[in-house]
Structures are given as structure tokens and as C-alpha cells.
Design an enzyme around this catalytic site. Structure first.
Site, PDB file in Angstrom:
ATOM      1  N   HIS A 131       4.231  -4.724  10.547  1.00 32.07           N
ATOM      2  CA  HIS A 131       4.742  -4.082  11.757  1.00 32.07           C
ATOM      3  C   HIS A 131       4.849  -5.089  12.891  1.00 32.07           C
ATOM      4  O   HIS A 131       4.110  -6.082  12.935  1.00 32.07           O
ATOM      5  CB  HIS A 131       3.809  -2.952  12.222  1.00 32.07           C
ATOM      6  CG  HIS A 131       3.784  -1.767  11.324  1.00 32.07           C
ATOM      7  ND1 HIS A 131       4.659  -0.704  11.461  1.00 32.07           N
ATOM      8  CD2 HIS A 131       2.987  -1.461  10.267  1.00 32.07           C
ATOM      9  CE1 HIS A 131       4.391   0.196  10.531  1.00 32.07           C
ATOM     10  NE2 HIS A 131       3.382  -0.243   9.796  1.00 32.07           N
ATOM     11  N   HIS A 150      -7.665  -0.675   5.952  1.00 34.95           N
ATOM     12  CA  HIS A 150      -6.605   0.199   6.476  1.00 34.95           C
ATOM     13  C   HIS A 150      -6.459   1.398   5.549  1.00 34.95           C
ATOM     14  O   HIS A 150      -6.362   2.532   6.001  1.00 34.95           O
ATOM     15  CB  HIS A 150      -5.308  -0.585   6.589  1.00 34.95           C
ATOM     16  CG  HIS A 150      -4.140   0.223   7.058  1.00 34.95           C
ATOM     17  ND1 HIS A 150      -4.096   0.816   8.299  1.00 34.95           N
ATOM     18  CD2 HIS A 150      -2.980   0.559   6.439  1.00 34.95           C
ATOM     19  CE1 HIS A 150      -2.956   1.480   8.427  1.00 34.95           C
ATOM     20  NE2 HIS A 150      -2.262   1.337   7.310  1.00 34.95           N
ATOM     21  N   ASP A 190      -0.529  -4.217   6.319  1.00 33.19           N
ATOM     22  CA  ASP A 190      -1.140  -3.645   7.519  1.00 33.19           C
ATOM     23  C   ASP A 190      -2.609  -4.054   7.660  1.00 33.19           C
ATOM     24  O   ASP A 190      -3.396  -3.363   8.306  1.00 33.19           O
ATOM     25  CB  ASP A 190      -1.030  -2.112   7.490  1.00 33.19           C
ATOM     26  CG  ASP A 190       0.380  -1.632   7.812  1.00 33.19           C
ATOM     27  OD1 ASP A 190       1.283  -2.482   7.955  1.00 33.19           O
ATOM     28  OD2 ASP A 190       0.577  -0.403   7.893  1.00 33.19           O
ATOM     29  N   ASP A 238       5.559   4.894   5.334  1.00 32.65           N
ATOM     30  CA  ASP A 238       6.417   3.988   6.102  1.00 32.65           C
ATOM     31  C   ASP A 238       6.559   2.621   5.434  1.00 32.65           C
ATOM     32  O   ASP A 238       7.223   1.734   5.986  1.00 32.65           O
ATOM     33  CB  ASP A 238       5.915   3.841   7.538  1.00 32.65           C
ATOM     34  CG  ASP A 238       4.526   3.243   7.627  1.00 32.65           C
ATOM     35  OD1 ASP A 238       3.714   3.461   6.713  1.00 32.65           O
ATOM     36  OD2 ASP A 238       4.234   2.551   8.627  1.00 32.65           O
ATOM     37  N   HIS A 239       5.977   2.449   4.259  1.00 35.16           N
ATOM     38  CA  HIS A 239       6.140   1.207   3.494  1.00 35.16           C
ATOM     39  C   HIS A 239       6.839   1.432   2.152  1.00 35.16           C
ATOM     40  O   HIS A 239       7.234   0.458   1.514  1.00 35.16           O
ATOM     41  CB  HIS A 239       4.778   0.543   3.264  1.00 35.16           C
ATOM     42  CG  HIS A 239       4.197  -0.029   4.517  1.00 35.16           C
ATOM     43  ND1 HIS A 239       4.194  -1.376   4.807  1.00 35.16           N
ATOM     44  CD2 HIS A 239       3.618   0.580   5.585  1.00 35.16           C
ATOM     45  CE1 HIS A 239       3.633  -1.570   5.988  1.00 35.16           C
ATOM     46  NE2 HIS A 239       3.278  -0.400   6.476  1.00 35.16           N
ATOM     47  N   HIS A 241       0.848  -1.204   0.000  1.00 34.52           N
ATOM     48  CA  HIS A 241       0.000   0.000   0.000  1.00 34.52           C
ATOM     49  C   HIS A 241       0.878   1.245   0.000  1.00 34.52           C
ATOM     50  O   HIS A 241       2.089   1.162   0.141  1.00 34.52           O
ATOM     51  CB  HIS A 241      -0.986   0.002   1.164  1.00 34.52           C
ATOM     52  CG  HIS A 241      -0.379   0.020   2.529  1.00 34.52           C
ATOM     53  ND1 HIS A 241       0.371  -1.010   3.048  1.00 34.52           N
ATOM     54  CD2 HIS A 241      -0.436   0.963   3.531  1.00 34.52           C
ATOM     55  CE1 HIS A 241       0.746  -0.724   4.285  1.00 34.52           C
ATOM     56  NE2 HIS A 241       0.281   0.472   4.592  1.00 34.52           N
ATOM     57  N   HIS A 277       1.310   3.972   1.922  1.00 38.06           N
ATOM     58  CA  HIS A 277       1.743   4.768   3.069  1.00 38.06           C
ATOM     59  C   HIS A 277       3.267   4.902   3.116  1.00 38.06           C
ATOM     60  O   HIS A 277       4.004   3.964   2.797  1.00 38.06           O
ATOM     61  CB  HIS A 277       1.217   4.164   4.367  1.00 38.06           C
ATOM     62  CG  HIS A 277      -0.267   4.327   4.525  1.00 38.06           C
ATOM     63  ND1 HIS A 277      -1.015   3.583   5.419  1.00 38.06           N
ATOM     64  CD2 HIS A 277      -1.144   5.164   3.897  1.00 38.06           C
ATOM     65  CE1 HIS A 277      -2.283   3.954   5.333  1.00 38.06           C
ATOM     66  NE2 HIS A 277      -2.385   4.910   4.421  1.00 38.06           N
TER      67      HIS A 277
END
Length: 256
Positions: free
Chosen positions: A171, A114, A133, A60-61, A56, A58
Site C-alpha cells: 500500500h 498482520h 502488508d 484487497d490483495h 496473504h 485479504h
């Protein structure tokens, strides 16, 4: 079909995953939260990165994608519904598509909740699911886009996977998830044992990723939303729908 796996921490709590087909040498990174840990893992293993599979959009990915692509030449596959939010994409995919890492083949599932563009990679022959996530060890993703019922329908897709399926999530939230799980499902002895295992792993500098679908069915309160124990845990009548229990659980977890 066997696959070689390397897991490692990125950022503060992201999980980096490398999946390699030993027959062909093809190797994929599942997301790239940051470049350094991925490049170090490749150096440690001696593996050559051929693919980056994005779950996805975001930050942080995806933050390390461009640097890792420059260093390795890896092909980037990303969710079609993410549009141009992900850099350096070579191929976009959606529900019903497949991706190959050498002879390892993954089905693409759209698993929104999410976020709207989230996808999951299911390597059926290798019994590996890369859930990003959507599904965590002892937990599930926070609902950021759309109603929580959408995330519940995404989680239901995992229900038919074999118990031995390895679940790689994005995570390491295991200890915080375990604290909530015990509040919601306090009489679950398998859960108590799993949380104790997580505490030991943390002291040893390890983490409980991957989990298995069998372990999550026994211990993850969100996957147990259809049980009388979880209905009781959220003060709903026995026989309440799984979806209603899940929505109540997710709302409680947001405030926990």
C-alpha cells in the site's frame, strides 16, 4: 541478478508490482488487488504474465486473481496457511520454500502479525523483498490476528537484509505514516527529509515505493524500536526492549 520492475496504483492505495526476468521473459505479479490495472500494465510493457505470487488472503490483495488468470494463464502461488481463502491457486508455499520467476529465485518467509497466513518473498540475488502488508515505507502493517509481538518478530527478519534491498510494500500509506513517524521521532533529520520527499512525490503523482532497507532503518519508527530516541518518543525508559517499544508504538499508531 537484474530484474525489470513495474509499479502502479490499484484501487485507491494498493500498489501493483510486476517483476520480470529479462533473460527468460518470465513475469510475476505480486498480488492482484484488481484486474484492470494489472492487465493495463502488462499491455503497456508488452510483458507476458507467467506467475501470480500472493502475500496473504485479504480481499484487497486477491480480488482480481481469477480474471487475470483467465486472461493470462498465469500460475498462482499462495500461502499454504490461507487454506481455500484464495481462488484459483496452483501451488501453496510456506516457510523455507522457494519460488522461481524464470531465473529469479525467491525465498518464502512466513511473516505473520498482520494476519496469520502472511508471507514475504525475498529475491536475494536481485535484492528485492516483497513485503505485502508487513513492512511499509515509514510504517508497518496493522495487527489483525495475534499479539503485536508476533508482528515484531516478523519485522526483525528484515534486519539482516542489505541496505540496498528494495522494499515493495502492498500500500501507499507514506504520508499518513510520515505524520505518525514525525510525532514519534521528531528530531530525526533523515525522517524530515524523507517526509518532504514523499510530499513532493505526491504532488507529482508519484509514490515512494519501493523504498530501501537502508532508508527504512534510518526513518521508519517501527524498525527503529531499539533506539533510545524511540523509547523516549513513547515515554519508556532508555534501555527498554525493542519489543516493548514496538508494541507501545503500534498501539499508539492504532489510535493516531
Amino acid at each position: 541478478m537484474d530484474a525489470q520492475i513495474k509499479t502502479f496504483l490499484c484501487r485507491s492505495d494498493n500498489i501493483g508490482v510486476l517483476i520480470r526476468d529479462p533473460g527468460t521473459g518470465a513475469c510475476a505479479a505480486i498480488d492482484v488487488p484488481e484486474a484492470g490495472p494489472v492487465l493495463r500494465a502488462l499491455e503497456e510493457t508488452g510483458w507476458r504474465l507467467t506467475d501470480i505470487l500472493v502475500t496473504h488472503r485479504h480481499g484487497d490483495h486477491i480480488a482480481g486473481i481469477e480474471e487475470v488468470k483467465v486472461q493470462t494463464g498465469a500460475r498462482v502461488t499462495a500461502p499454504r496457511k490461507a487454506g481455500d481463502a484464495i481462488p484459483a491457486v496452483d501451488r501453496t508455499v510456506g516457510e523455507g520454500d522457494t519460488v522461481r520467476v524464470g531465473d529469479l529465485v525467491a525465498q518464502v518467509w512466513e511473516t505473520p502479525g498482520h494476519c496469520n497466513d502472511h508471507i514475504t518473498y525475498w529475491f536475494e540475488d536481485a535484492k528485492i523483498v516483497c513485503a505485502g502488508d508487513t513492512l511499509f515505507t515509514l510504517g508497518c502493517g496493522r495487527v489483525l490476528e495475534g499479539p503485536p509481538e508476533v508482528l515484531w518478530r516478523s519485522l526483525e527478519r528484515f534486519a539482516d537484509l542489505p541496505d540496498e534491498t528494495q522494499v515493495f510494500s502492498g500500500h501507499d500509506y507514506v504520508l499518513s505514516n510520515g505524520k505518525f513517524a514525525l510525532a514519534a521521532d521528531p528530531d530525526n533529520e533523515a525522517l524530515r527529509a524523507r517526509v518532504a520527499e514523499a510530499e513532493t512525490a505526491r504532488r507529482d503523482g508519484l509514490f515512494l515505493i519501493p523504498s530501501t532497507l537502508g532508508q527504512e532503518r534510518r526513518t521508519n519508527p517501527f524498525l527503529r524500536s531499539g533506539t533510545s530516541e524511540l523509547a523516549k518518543g513513547v515515554n519508556l525508559p532508555a534501555g527498554s526492549s525493542s519489543e516493548k517499544v514496538f508494541v507501545t508504538l503500534r498501539s499508539w499508531k492504532d489510535r493516531f
